[in-house]
Write a protein that holds these residues in place. Structure first.
Motif, mmCIF file in Angstrom:
data_model
loop_
_atom_site.group_PDB
_atom_site.id
_atom_site.type_symbol
_atom_site.label_atom_id
_atom_site.label_comp_id
_atom_site.label_asym_id
_atom_site.label_seq_id
_atom_site.Cartn_x
_atom_site.Cartn_y
_atom_site.Cartn_z
ATOM 1 N N THR A 28 -16.175 -38.078 -4.485
ATOM 2 C CA THR A 28 -15.198 -37.379 -3.654
ATOM 3 C C THR A 28 -15.687 -35.972 -3.314
ATOM 4 O O THR A 28 -15.544 -35.506 -2.184
ATOM 5 C CB THR A 28 -13.839 -37.289 -4.383
ATOM 6 O OG1 THR A 28 -13.441 -38.588 -4.796
ATOM 7 C CG2 THR A 28 -12.773 -36.684 -3.497
ATOM 8 N N ALA A 29 -16.290 -35.307 -4.286
ATOM 9 C CA ALA A 29 -16.697 -33.921 -4.076
ATOM 10 C C ALA A 29 -17.952 -33.811 -3.217
ATOM 11 O O ALA A 29 -18.095 -32.881 -2.430
ATOM 12 C CB ALA A 29 -16.930 -33.242 -5.422
ATOM 13 N N THR A 48 -12.714 -40.194 1.991
ATOM 14 C CA THR A 48 -12.934 -41.518 2.561
ATOM 15 C C THR A 48 -13.758 -42.384 1.619
ATOM 16 O O THR A 48 -13.432 -43.546 1.363
ATOM 17 C CB THR A 48 -13.642 -41.392 3.930
ATOM 18 O OG1 THR A 48 -12.838 -40.576 4.775
ATOM 19 C CG2 THR A 48 -13.854 -42.738 4.565
ATOM 20 N N VAL A 49 -14.834 -41.796 1.063
ATOM 21 C CA VAL A 49 -15.654 -42.519 0.089
ATOM 22 C C VAL A 49 -14.796 -42.932 -1.107
ATOM 23 O O VAL A 49 -14.845 -44.075 -1.571
ATOM 24 C CB VAL A 49 -16.840 -41.646 -0.368
ATOM 25 C CG1 VAL A 49 -17.574 -42.283 -1.546
ATOM 26 C CG2 VAL A 49 -17.791 -41.392 0.787
ATOM 27 N N ARG A 50 -13.961 -41.999 -1.615
ATOM 28 C CA ARG A 50 -13.076 -42.291 -2.744
ATOM 29 C C ARG A 50 -12.157 -43.465 -2.434
ATOM 30 O O ARG A 50 -12.025 -44.397 -3.232
ATOM 31 C CB ARG A 50 -12.229 -41.045 -3.058
ATOM 32 C CG ARG A 50 -11.211 -41.245 -4.174
ATOM 33 C CD ARG A 50 -10.163 -40.147 -4.133
ATOM 34 N NE ARG A 50 -9.435 -40.175 -2.864
ATOM 35 C CZ ARG A 50 -8.897 -39.113 -2.261
ATOM 36 N NH1 ARG A 50 -8.995 -37.926 -2.802
ATOM 37 N NH2 ARG A 50 -8.269 -39.231 -1.101
ATOM 38 N N ASP A 51 -11.536 -43.452 -1.239
ATOM 39 C CA ASP A 51 -10.611 -44.526 -0.882
ATOM 40 C C ASP A 51 -11.337 -45.855 -0.732
ATOM 41 O O ASP A 51 -10.813 -46.903 -1.110
ATOM 42 C CB ASP A 51 -9.852 -44.174 0.403
ATOM 43 C CG ASP A 51 -8.848 -43.050 0.167
ATOM 44 O OD1 ASP A 51 -8.526 -42.772 -1.002
ATOM 45 O OD2 ASP A 51 -8.395 -42.436 1.150
ATOM 46 N N ALA A 88 -10.873 -49.458 -2.766
ATOM 47 C CA ALA A 88 -10.530 -50.622 -1.923
ATOM 48 C C ALA A 88 -9.206 -50.433 -1.190
ATOM 49 O O ALA A 88 -8.383 -51.340 -1.132
ATOM 50 C CB ALA A 88 -10.525 -51.922 -2.732
ATOM 51 N N ARG A 89 -8.971 -49.226 -0.651
ATOM 52 C CA ARG A 89 -7.788 -49.013 0.170
ATOM 53 C C ARG A 89 -8.170 -48.360 1.493
ATOM 54 O O ARG A 89 -9.230 -47.749 1.604
ATOM 55 C CB ARG A 89 -6.755 -48.170 -0.588
ATOM 56 C CG ARG A 89 -7.250 -46.805 -1.000
ATOM 57 C CD ARG A 89 -6.284 -46.164 -2.016
ATOM 58 N NE ARG A 89 -6.576 -44.742 -2.164
ATOM 59 C CZ ARG A 89 -6.106 -44.003 -3.163
ATOM 60 N NH1 ARG A 89 -5.335 -44.522 -4.081
ATOM 61 N NH2 ARG A 89 -6.407 -42.715 -3.241
ATOM 62 N N VAL A 90 -7.299 -48.511 2.490
ATOM 63 C CA VAL A 90 -7.584 -47.927 3.807
ATOM 64 C C VAL A 90 -7.641 -46.401 3.652
ATOM 65 O O VAL A 90 -6.716 -45.789 3.104
ATOM 66 C CB VAL A 90 -6.513 -48.325 4.836
ATOM 67 C CG1 VAL A 90 -6.766 -47.642 6.163
ATOM 68 C CG2 VAL A 90 -6.497 -49.836 5.020
ATOM 69 N N PRO A 91 -8.732 -45.756 4.110
ATOM 70 C CA PRO A 91 -8.897 -44.313 3.894
ATOM 71 C C PRO A 91 -7.749 -43.468 4.445
ATOM 72 O O PRO A 91 -7.174 -43.787 5.488
ATOM 73 C CB PRO A 91 -10.189 -44.002 4.661
ATOM 74 C CG PRO A 91 -10.923 -45.289 4.702
ATOM 75 C CD PRO A 91 -9.870 -46.347 4.797
ATOM 76 N N ALA A 92 -7.437 -42.384 3.713
ATOM 77 C CA ALA A 92 -6.375 -41.464 4.119
ATOM 78 C C ALA A 92 -6.605 -40.959 5.541
ATOM 79 O O ALA A 92 -5.663 -40.736 6.297
ATOM 80 C CB ALA A 92 -6.300 -40.289 3.151
ATOM 81 N N VAL A 93 -7.875 -40.795 5.913
ATOM 82 C CA VAL A 93 -8.196 -40.267 7.233
ATOM 83 C C VAL A 93 -7.595 -41.150 8.327
ATOM 84 O O VAL A 93 -7.275 -40.675 9.428
ATOM 85 C CB VAL A 93 -9.726 -40.131 7.413
ATOM 86 C CG1 VAL A 93 -10.420 -41.475 7.319
ATOM 87 C CG2 VAL A 93 -10.066 -39.442 8.703
ATOM 88 N N LEU A 94 -7.403 -42.436 8.035
ATOM 89 C CA LEU A 94 -6.810 -43.335 9.018
ATOM 90 C C LEU A 94 -5.303 -43.487 8.812
ATOM 91 O O LEU A 94 -4.577 -43.837 9.726
ATOM 92 C CB LEU A 94 -7.476 -44.720 8.938
ATOM 93 C CG LEU A 94 -8.949 -44.782 9.329
ATOM 94 C CD1 LEU A 94 -9.477 -46.193 9.187
ATOM 95 C CD2 LEU A 94 -9.158 -44.287 10.752
ATOM 96 N N ARG A 95 -4.821 -43.238 7.574
ATOM 97 C CA ARG A 95 -3.417 -43.454 7.267
ATOM 98 C C ARG A 95 -2.562 -42.212 7.496
ATOM 99 O O ARG A 95 -1.456 -42.273 8.001
ATOM 100 C CB ARG A 95 -3.250 -43.885 5.799
ATOM 101 C CG ARG A 95 -3.642 -45.332 5.514
ATOM 102 C CD ARG A 95 -3.400 -45.654 4.044
ATOM 103 N NE ARG A 95 -4.373 -45.011 3.173
ATOM 104 C CZ ARG A 95 -4.120 -44.066 2.285
ATOM 105 N NH1 ARG A 95 -2.897 -43.618 2.131
ATOM 106 N NH2 ARG A 95 -5.090 -43.547 1.548
ATOM 107 N N VAL A 96 -3.095 -41.046 7.045
ATOM 108 C CA VAL A 96 -2.301 -39.830 7.055
ATOM 109 C C VAL A 96 -2.445 -39.115 8.391
ATOM 110 O O VAL A 96 -3.562 -38.787 8.810
ATOM 111 C CB VAL A 96 -2.739 -38.887 5.912
ATOM 112 C CG1 VAL A 96 -1.893 -37.634 5.916
ATOM 113 C CG2 VAL A 96 -2.692 -39.602 4.586
ATOM 114 N N ASP A 97 -1.351 -38.884 9.079
ATOM 115 C CA ASP A 97 -1.398 -38.145 10.334
ATOM 116 C C ASP A 97 -1.817 -36.708 10.064
ATOM 117 O O ASP A 97 -1.638 -36.185 8.975
ATOM 118 C CB ASP A 97 -0.015 -38.165 10.988
ATOM 119 C CG ASP A 97 0.362 -39.573 11.427
ATOM 120 O OD1 ASP A 97 -0.549 -40.361 11.740
ATOM 121 O OD2 ASP A 97 1.557 -39.890 11.430
#
Lengths: 206, 206, 206
Positions: C43-44, C136-139, C143-152
Motif C-alpha cells: 500500500t505504501a 489499488t494494489v491493496r484492494d 480481491a475487492r474492487v479498488p476504492a478508486v473505482l468505488r469511492v466517488d
C-alpha cells in the motif's frame, strides 16, 4: 561451475517447478489448455519479471532469453499430460515441490538483486518477491486472495531463505554455499510449518 | 507511409477502440464518470505499458506521447455520450469491435518487440500480452477472472495474429503486408470462433 | 530546504501514513502479522513503484533507498501496536489521515514525473496514479474492487491536487508553494466530499 551458470540453472529449475504448479492450478480451475499455458507462464515468470524491472535489469532475463519461457511452457505441458498422476500424489509431494520452487526463487532473486547493487534489506525483499510473486500473480488471475496473505509461514520462509543467503554472502561465504544454506532454510521452514500447521499470531479481535 | 507512422496509427486506433470498450464495461458496472475514464485508460493502455516496460522501451510510448492518453479518454468519452446507442447495437458489432482492437494491438505489439531486438518466440508473446493485457487489467479492476482465462480462442487469436506477423517479417515480407495478414488472421479467428462457439479442450475430470 | 529534500520528506511522510493504512486494512481482514507487513509495504510503495517504472526512474527510489521500505514497515508496526487505539478513533481521523497520504503522494508524484521530463497531462496522471496506486494494489490483494473505482471523488481529488501543482509550477510559482497549494486542494476536496457525501454522476440506466 561459474556463479552465473549456477544462478541460471537454479532459476530454470524454479521456473519449471512453478510452471507445473501454475498449470495444475489452472486445470483445477477448469481452464482450457491455453489458460493452462497462460497461468504456467504467469506463475513461473511473474515474480522474476517484477524483480528484474524493479532492480533495473531491463529487458528482464525471461524476455531476453527464450529458455525461461520454454521452461515455463514445459512445466505447463507436464501439468496437462501428467495431471491425473500428479493430483493423485500425496500432499507431501506437492508441498515439497512448491517449497522447492519457493526456495530456488527466493535465493536466486536475492542474489540477483545483490549483484545489481541493491542494499541488503531490499535484496532480501526482492528475493521474497521473486519467491512469492508468481503465485501471487496466479491467485490474482483466479480472483482469489493471494496465498502469500492467506498461508502462514509462506512468505516468511522465502524471507528467511533470502536473508540467510545475503548474510552468508556478506560474511564472505562462497556463492554455492550461501545459496545452498539459504535454500535449505527456506525449504525446511516451509515444509515443517505445513506439516506442523504452524501459524503466525493474528492481530485484532478474536 | 513510413513503418513508424503505420505502427503509430494502428496503435492509436487500437487505443481508441479499447478505451471505448473499457468505458462501456465501467458503465455496465455502474461506476461514476471518473471510474469510466480510469477503466478506459487502464483497458486501452495497460497492455502496451506492460509490454514497453518488459522490452525496455522506458518511458513507455503511452507516457512519452500524450496522444495515447488522449485517444483512450476520447474512447471513454464516446462510451459516456453514446452508451445507449452502443449497448443497443447487435452483439456482432461489439464482438467485431473487440476483435479489431485485439488484432491491432497483437500485431503492433509483436512488431514493436521485434524491433527492440526481442527473440521471435518472445516477440510473439509480447504481441499476445499487448492484445489481451488491457482487458486483463480491466477484469482485475472489476475483481473478476480475466476474459483471457475464461473465453476460449481469445488469447489464441492474438497469439496466432502475432505469430503470423513475425513469421511473415522473417520471410522478408514488407511491414504493411505482414501486419495486415497477421491482423486479418487474428480478427477472423476471433470473430468466427465467437460466432461458431468454438471451444478449446478442457483438461481434467468432467 | 532544497527541492530534493522537500520531495523526500513529503514522500516519506506519505509512505508512513499509507503503511499504517495498509496495515490496518490487513488487520481488519484478519491477516497474520506477516500479511500486515506485506500489505503495509504494497500500500505504501505500490503507487510510487509503478510511477517510477513508468517514468523511467529505475531502480525506483523505494528500491534504491532502504528508508522507504523502513517507513512502510514502521507504519505497519504502528498498525499492529496501536490498532485498538486507531480503530477506536472517530471516522474523521481516518478519513483525514487517508486524505493526507493521498495529497502528499499526488503532489510528490506529479512533481517527480515533471522533473523527469514527462509532459504536463501525463505528469498529472502520474501524480494521480501515485496517490491512488497503493490503495489499488491493496484492494487487488484483498480481491475487492479498488476504492478508486468505488469511492466517488477519490481519484478526482488526487487528480485535482496534481493538476494544481503542475499548473502552478508552469506559472513560475516556487516548488514549496506549488506543492502546498496542490496538496491543500487535494486534501480539502477529499475531506469535504467524504463529509458531504458528494457523488459523481453515474452513467446509464437507473
Amino acid at each position: 561451475v561459474t556463479p552465473e551458470r549456477l544462478l541460471f540453472v537454479v532459476d530454470l529449475a524454479g521456473t519449471l517447478v512453478f510452471g507445473l504448479e501454475g498449470g495444475l492450478a489452472a486445470i483445477a480451475g477448469r481452464l482450457d489448455v491455453f489458460g493452462v499455458m497462460v497461468l504456467a507462464f504467469a506463475t513461473a515468470l511473474g515474480g522474476g519479471l517484477v524483480r528484474d524491472v524493479l532492480i533495473g535489469a531491463i529487458p528482464p532475463a525471461a524476455i531476453r532469453d527464450p529458455r525461461y519461457a520454454t521452461a515455463a511452457f514445459v512445466g505447463g505441458g507436464i501439468a496437462i499430460v501428467l495431471h491425473r498422476l500428479v493430483t493423485r500424489l500425496p500432499r507431501a509431494v506437492s508441498v515439497g515441490l512448491d517449497a522447492a520452487g519457493l526456495a530456488l526463487f527466493a535465493v536466486s532473486g536475492a542474489v540477483k538483486a545483490h549483484d545489481a547493487g541493491i542494499a541488503p534489506l531490499l535484496a532480501v525483499l526482492m528475493g521474497t518477491i521473486t519467491g512469492v510473486g508468481g503465485g501471487t500473480v496466479r491467485d490474482l488471475f483466479l480472483a482469489r486472495v493471494p496465498a502469500v496473505l492467506r498461508v502462514d509461514v509462506y512468505a516468511v520462509a522465502a524471507l528467511a531463505g533470502a536473508m540467510v543467503t545475503i548474510v552468508a554472502i556478506g560474511w564472505g561465504r562462497s556463492r554455492p554455499s550461501a545459496m545452498a544454506t539459504g535454500a535449505g532454510v527456506c525449504f525446511l521452514l516451509r515444509v515443517v510449518s505445513a506439516w506442523q500447521n504452524w501459524n503466525l499470531p493474528r492481530v485484532g479481535p478474536g
